[in-house]
Design a protein around this motif. Sequence first.
Motif, mmCIF file in Angstrom:
data_model
loop_
_atom_site.group_PDB
_atom_site.id
_atom_site.type_symbol
_atom_site.label_atom_id
_atom_site.label_comp_id
_atom_site.label_asym_id
_atom_site.label_seq_id
_atom_site.Cartn_x
_atom_site.Cartn_y
_atom_site.Cartn_z
ATOM 1 N N VAL A 234 63.692 17.393 26.794
ATOM 2 C CA VAL A 234 63.654 16.919 25.413
ATOM 3 C C VAL A 234 64.979 16.263 25.031
ATOM 4 N N SER A 235 66.096 16.902 25.361
ATOM 5 C CA SER A 235 67.410 16.360 24.989
ATOM 6 C C SER A 235 67.649 14.984 25.596
ATOM 7 N N GLU A 236 67.158 14.762 26.798
ATOM 8 C CA GLU A 236 67.333 13.461 27.458
ATOM 9 C C GLU A 236 66.445 12.387 26.832
ATOM 10 N N ILE A 237 65.259 12.786 26.408
ATOM 11 C CA ILE A 237 64.363 11.833 25.746
ATOM 12 C C ILE A 237 65.039 11.287 24.494
ATOM 13 N N VAL A 238 65.598 12.190 23.694
ATOM 14 C CA VAL A 238 66.256 11.781 22.454
ATOM 15 C C VAL A 238 67.516 10.968 22.745
ATOM 16 N N LEU B 71 59.528 18.722 28.281
ATOM 17 C CA LEU B 71 58.603 18.647 27.163
ATOM 18 C C LEU B 71 57.415 19.584 27.366
ATOM 19 N N GLU B 72 56.908 19.655 28.593
ATOM 20 C CA GLU B 72 55.746 20.500 28.870
ATOM 21 C C GLU B 72 56.044 21.988 28.693
ATOM 22 N N LYS B 73 57.325 22.376 28.748
ATOM 23 C CA LYS B 73 57.694 23.780 28.568
ATOM 24 C C LYS B 73 57.850 24.158 27.103
ATOM 25 N N VAL B 74 58.177 23.183 26.256
ATOM 26 C CA VAL B 74 58.441 23.505 24.854
ATOM 27 C C VAL B 74 57.289 23.147 23.916
ATOM 28 N N VAL B 75 56.286 22.457 24.443
ATOM 29 C CA VAL B 75 55.143 22.035 23.619
ATOM 30 C C VAL B 75 53.897 22.758 24.103
ATOM 31 N N GLN C 290 57.527 11.092 29.988
ATOM 32 C CA GLN C 290 56.588 11.953 30.693
ATOM 33 C C GLN C 290 56.860 13.416 30.377
ATOM 34 N N LYS C 291 55.865 14.249 30.649
ATOM 35 C CA LYS C 291 55.931 15.661 30.276
ATOM 36 C C LYS C 291 57.017 16.444 31.008
ATOM 37 N N ASN C 292 57.492 15.945 32.141
ATOM 38 C CA ASN C 292 58.506 16.680 32.900
ATOM 39 C C ASN C 292 59.938 16.315 32.497
ATOM 40 N N MET C 293 60.090 15.461 31.506
ATOM 41 C CA MET C 293 61.417 15.047 31.050
ATOM 42 C C MET C 293 61.991 16.047 30.050
#
Length: 67
Positions: A9-13, A36-40, A4-7
């Motif tokens: 990025v480092s944790e997704i990977v 993710l929503e902050k960096v994309v 989801q967009k609130n996760m």
Amino acid sequence: MVIQKNMPVSEIVKVWPETLAVFKKYTISIISNDSLEKVVDESNLTTILNELNQTVGSSEITCVEGG
């Protein structure tokens, strides 16, 4: 959707290493603790989220609302 967009990025990977290719494709830093929503860019967010979830084999069909 699992990712989801609130996760962050480092944790997704960390949880789904196979997403690394998607982040590289869109030149998104994987060391970011920002969501993710902050960096994309908002115009690309849905596309990237869909691609990330497709990469990990998740869709709205495979997920139960609220959990």
